[in-house]
Design a protein around this motif. Structure first.
Motif, PDB file in Angstrom:
ATOM      1  N   TYR A  33       0.821  -1.321   0.167  1.00  0.00           N
ATOM      2  CA  TYR A  33      -0.004  -0.102  -0.146  1.00  0.00           C
ATOM      3  C   TYR A  33       0.648   1.437   0.080  1.00  0.00           C
ATOM      4  O   TYR A  33       0.538   2.310  -0.587  1.00  0.00           O
ATOM      5  CB  TYR A  33      -0.903   0.049   1.480  1.00  0.00           C
ATOM      6  CG  TYR A  33      -2.193  -0.791   0.848  1.00  0.00           C
ATOM      7  CD1 TYR A  33      -3.295  -0.458   0.048  1.00  0.00           C
ATOM      8  CD2 TYR A  33      -2.553  -1.769   1.850  1.00  0.00           C
ATOM      9  CE1 TYR A  33      -4.244  -1.200  -0.356  1.00  0.00           C
ATOM     10  CE2 TYR A  33      -3.492  -2.629   1.794  1.00  0.00           C
ATOM     11  CZ  TYR A  33      -4.488  -2.291   0.509  1.00  0.00           C
ATOM     12  OH  TYR A  33      -5.667  -3.056   0.385  1.00  0.00           O
ATOM     13  N   ALA A  34       1.911   1.087   0.648  1.00  0.00           N
ATOM     14  CA  ALA A  34       2.867   2.421   0.813  1.00  0.00           C
ATOM     15  C   ALA A  34       3.615   2.679  -0.567  1.00  0.00           C
ATOM     16  O   ALA A  34       3.702   3.661  -1.026  1.00  0.00           O
ATOM     17  CB  ALA A  34       3.941   2.147   1.583  1.00  0.00           C
ATOM     18  N   LEU A  35       3.802   1.735  -1.304  1.00  0.00           N
ATOM     19  CA  LEU A  35       4.249   1.866  -2.810  1.00  0.00           C
ATOM     20  C   LEU A  35       3.227   2.450  -3.762  1.00  0.00           C
ATOM     21  O   LEU A  35       3.609   3.377  -4.308  1.00  0.00           O
ATOM     22  CB  LEU A  35       4.718   0.521  -3.380  1.00  0.00           C
ATOM     23  CG  LEU A  35       5.220   0.405  -4.825  1.00  0.00           C
ATOM     24  CD1 LEU A  35       6.514  -0.537  -4.734  1.00  0.00           C
ATOM     25  CD2 LEU A  35       4.399   0.179  -6.009  1.00  0.00           C
ATOM     26  N   ILE A  36       2.033   1.771  -3.548  1.00  0.00           N
ATOM     27  CA  ILE A  36       0.985   2.551  -4.317  1.00  0.00           C
ATOM     28  C   ILE A  36       0.758   4.018  -4.027  1.00  0.00           C
ATOM     29  O   ILE A  36       0.586   4.955  -5.035  1.00  0.00           O
ATOM     30  CB  ILE A  36      -0.489   1.743  -4.285  1.00  0.00           C
ATOM     31  CG1 ILE A  36      -0.332   0.388  -4.774  1.00  0.00           C
ATOM     32  CG2 ILE A  36      -1.409   2.297  -4.933  1.00  0.00           C
ATOM     33  CD1 ILE A  36      -1.482  -0.625  -4.190  1.00  0.00           C
ATOM     34  N   GLN A  37       0.726   4.146  -2.619  1.00  0.00           N
ATOM     35  CA  GLN A  37       0.825   5.695  -2.215  1.00  0.00           C
ATOM     36  C   GLN A  37       1.877   6.552  -2.947  1.00  0.00           C
ATOM     37  O   GLN A  37       1.958   7.693  -3.307  1.00  0.00           O
ATOM     38  CB  GLN A  37       0.630   5.822  -0.756  1.00  0.00           C
ATOM     39  CG  GLN A  37       0.442   7.106  -0.372  1.00  0.00           C
ATOM     40  CD  GLN A  37      -0.777   7.814  -0.486  1.00  0.00           C
ATOM     41  OE1 GLN A  37      -1.626   7.008  -0.396  1.00  0.00           O
ATOM     42  NE2 GLN A  37      -0.938   8.906  -0.856  1.00  0.00           N
ATOM     43  N   ARG A  38       2.954   6.070  -2.965  1.00  0.00           N
ATOM     44  CA  ARG A  38       4.020   6.941  -3.374  1.00  0.00           C
ATOM     45  C   ARG A  38       3.998   7.140  -4.940  1.00  0.00           C
ATOM     46  O   ARG A  38       4.246   8.072  -5.570  1.00  0.00           O
ATOM     47  CB  ARG A  38       5.488   6.115  -3.131  1.00  0.00           C
ATOM     48  CG  ARG A  38       6.030   6.190  -1.744  1.00  0.00           C
ATOM     49  CD  ARG A  38       7.391   5.735  -1.697  1.00  0.00           C
ATOM     50  NE  ARG A  38       7.707   4.338  -2.102  1.00  0.00           N
ATOM     51  CZ  ARG A  38       7.484   2.962  -1.273  1.00  0.00           C
ATOM     52  NH1 ARG A  38       7.044   3.413   0.107  1.00  0.00           N
ATOM     53  NH2 ARG A  38       7.722   2.099  -1.534  1.00  0.00           N
TER      54      ARG A  38
END
Length: 733
Positions: A33-38
């Motif tokens: 999820y953090a990658l998608i947010q970035r």
């Protein structure tokens, strides 16, 4: 490594079950999820991440729509990231590259009508080369590394080389062995030269290395490894191959040492004989210390004799050597697997014949060694080594040497090669694909193409793939741009005639010749055949095509046409000089200098082609004025002289960059032309040897100078490309 002076069969289920290293990792949902947010901060809420079990031990992903959301499933973070990139490229027509990103998503995210299910035939997807860490990554901070790790995950990479901060590990090892800082001062090199220090080619050059660097990059490595592991990657860490400090001669006077020389203008380095008990001790200490600092995934990179020949070609000697290196790893980590770059088998074929290669490899258990066929797209070493005599191996694209700026690649070969090998009954344990370029941040099309293989077993059909690439990159299906890319495919990307990309004579040390040792100007196409592609790009610009990737490609193509034009323009002033036609010589030499300035102005419109960010990034690591000066000198030296004033590697890492063109290459040519004009006036013969000695001193002075350059682009890329087109198109034709 240097660019040389230089010096299918589908994998069966049984083989899958016998994989030497388990790459699969559980999904860290939070990290995904953090990658998608970035990557998509404004759209992240539209995605759902779910875990799925691997298929026959292989990574896989799924994409589907559910209740207005896009579901991304994978067995680890890299699979989920690949699912995201599949959705972005196939459904949203987007693209993420180093040189241009298109993330103009539709207002309403496209629906996936039928669930997508993909698995990879490749257990390993390897990434990086020792040289990449310097030719491109010398000055990267955590922000830049985050972007790269995300790019890796999106493109399916799960096995990255991870050698940042290695110098700190070595410092701790040798301090624990009683070495003083003064004794280690002549060992650690400057930050721009770590790749060759790690490979045992040089000591101390570009140093002394400040402790502040070691500490900050130990912390940077911790962040890199944490992020890579969160995303399901298995980083490859370094191991000991025998390179030791010169001070070991005094501290261990009975140590069995071999002085070796890289023959590129540097002092001898010292290799500890693997028969010496100290070899196993140091190797064990290193891995134990490294594991305490950084953990381990049991994959270790070790390259013996990188462009240095062993003292004996006796197969028995080489077999014993190899066995001892592996045994040293095993003593510290019983699960160790040796990952070896196969560059030596390519670069020194005279030494590494079949008996020598077989002896070196067979001394290590098959399930404890992985071979990187480092430049398979140039020459597949697996074909002349019986697929590395039973070892698991990885098909790699090397592509770029030294970070040189040029349009080049083997597009058709890369589109077909991995699948051909995968389906070849003689390919043995082909268990991976990879990217092993010496430098990145250029020719993005080749890297998008190569990683297309990750999730398929068939060759890539370029006639289908290129139109998709155009659409994703330029947000248009313009047929003229597709036609332009077919021209590029047949010219700059045809992979014929030459091994690696041609440079421009502009970047060579001034000469009457059409080429120099490290400024190779032979093209793999007729320059006029590239012009129709330029025409079509200029026409597309007039139609309003203006994505980030388009602007980069337009500038890069314009740069290439102008760089090519330097060759016939050089011939004109050379001919005029030989005919003692002072008027014509002055006209053509001025035109040559104007061409350099025009290229500099054009390239200033793109940060990708600017010297300023390279130097500013280097200086940013310094904590004192002296450190900033040292790092700037490292940065300047690597891309110009490489070594000292007498370096035989000058121009090896030449760059067509704004700032470097006007401040380094152009002044060299101005001095050369001034000397030639004077000899025309006085009817004397030019003393070329004297000029070279003088220019070496000037170059070394430039390397040691401190001066800032712009770090932000100047001017409009499209408008300046159009200006250059109007000025040069008819002249060139």
């Amino acid at each position: 490594m240097l660019k040389l002076k230089r010096m299918p069969r589908a994998v069966s289920l049984m083989l899958i079950l016998l994989l030497p290293v388990t790459i699969a990792a559980q999904l860290n949902v939070k990290a995904s999820y953090a990658l998608i947010q970035r990557v998509l901060p404004k759209h992240a809420s539209h995605f759902i991440v779910e875990e799925i079990a691997p298929e026959n031990g292989k990574d896989l992903f799924e994409v589907e729509s559910r209740a207005g959301k896009i579901v991304l499933r994978g067995n680890n973070g890299t699979s989920v990231a690949s699912a995201l990139y599949h959705y972005l490229t196939e459904y949203c027509h987007c693209q993420i590259t180093w040189n241009g990103t298109n993330l103009f998503l539709p207002a309403s995210l496209p629906v996936v009508k039928e669930k997508v299910h993909k698995f990879t035939p490749y257990t390993y997807r390897y990434y990086l080369n020792y040289c990449t860490f310097n030719y491109s990554m010398s000055w990267w901070d955590w922000d830049r590394w985050q972007k790269e790790i995300d790019w890796m995950a999106l493109h399916g990479i799960n096995m990255p080389l991870a050698i940042t901060g290695e110098e700190y590990t070595w410092y701790m090892v040798y301090k624990d062995m009683g070495f003083t800082d003064q004794e280690l001062k002549d060992f650690f090199c400057g930050p721009a030269y770590f790749a060759w220090f790690w490979m045992g080619n040089l000591d101390a050059w570009g140093g002394p290395l400040p402790m502040s660097w070691m500490k900050s990059h130990k912390e940077l490595q911790e962040k890199i490894l944490q992020r890579e592991r969160e995303l399901g990657m298995k980083p490859v860490l370094p191991a000991f191959t025998g390179h030791v400090p010169p001070a070991i001669k005094k501290k261990y006077p009975n140590a069995k040492l071999k002085a070796t020389n890289w023959t590129n203008g540097f002092a001898d380095t010292y290799i500890l004989d693997s028969e010496d008990p100290l070899f196993a001790e140091i190797g064990k200490r290193f891995l134990q210390t490294q594991t305490k600092l950084f953990g381990t995934d049991h994959l270790y990179s070790a390259d013996t004799f990188n462009e240095n020949e062993p003292p004996s070609d006796d197969p028995a000697f080489l077999s014993a050597l190899s066995a001892r290196i592996y045994e040293g790893m095993k003593q510290a980590d019983t699960a160790a697997t040796w990952v070896m770059q196969g560059w030596l088998f390519y670069s020194d074929r005279k030494f590494w014949k079949a008996p020598q290669i077989e002896a070196l490899l067979k001394a290590v258990p098959d399930n404890k060694m992985i071979l990187l066929d480092l430049a398979t797209e140039i020459e597949p070493v697996w074909k002349r080594t019986n697929a590395f005599y039973g070892k698991p191996w990885i098909w790699n694209m090397l592509h770029n040497f030294g970070g040189n700026v040029n349009l080049f690649g083997r597009m058709d070969g890369v589109a077909a090669g991995p699948a051909q090998a995968l389906n070849d009954n003689n390919s043995g344990k082909l268990w991976g694909i990879g990217l092993t370029m010496e430098a990145i941040e250029q020719n993005p099309v080749l890297y998008e193409l190569m990683m297309q293989h990750t999730w398929q077993t068939r060759a890539v059909d370029l006639d289908t793939w290129l139109p998709k690439y155009v659409l994703n990159r330029y947000s248009t299906a313009d047929k003229d741009l597709v036609n332009a890319w077919q021209i590029l495919r047949k010219t700059v990307y045809n992979g014929a005639a030459i091994r690696d990309g041609a440079e421009s004579i502009i970047t060579g040390r001034p000469t009457f010749d059409s080429t120099t040792v490290w400024t190779r100007t032979k093209l793999n196409y007729a320059p006029k055949d590239l012009l129709p592609a330029w025409d079509l790009f200029i026409q597309a610009a007039a139609k309003g095509v203006n994505t980030d990737g388009f602007r980069y490609d337009l500038v890069d193509l314009t740069r290439q046409v102008l760089a090519n034009y330097a060759a016939p323009l050089q011939k004109k002033w050379v001919a005029a000089y030989k005919e003692k036609d002072s008027t014509a010589f002055n006209r053509y030499s001025r035109a040559f200098l104007a061409l350099i300035s025009d290229m500099d102005q054009l390239l200033a419109t793109r940060r990708d082609f600017m010297l300023g960010p390279w130097i500013a990034a280097a200086r940013s690591h310094g904590t004192t004025a002296a450190e900033k000066a040292l790092y700037e000198q490292n940065a300047r030296d690597l891309i110009t002289l490489w070594g000292d004033a007498n370096s035989p590697l000058h121009e090896y890492s030449n760059r067509q960059w704004s700032g470097l063109l006007n401040d380094f290459y152009k002044p060299r040519w101005q001095q050369f032309f001034a000397m030639l004009q004077e000899t025309l006036r006085t009817s004397r013969q030019p003393d070329l040897k004297q000029f070279e000695e003088a220019i070496k001193k000037w170059e070394w002075k430039w390397v040691k100078t401190q001066q800032s350059f712009p770090t932000q682009p100047i001017g409009n890329a499209v408008q300046l490309s159009q200006t250059m087109y109007r000025k040069y198109r008819k002249i060139i034709e």
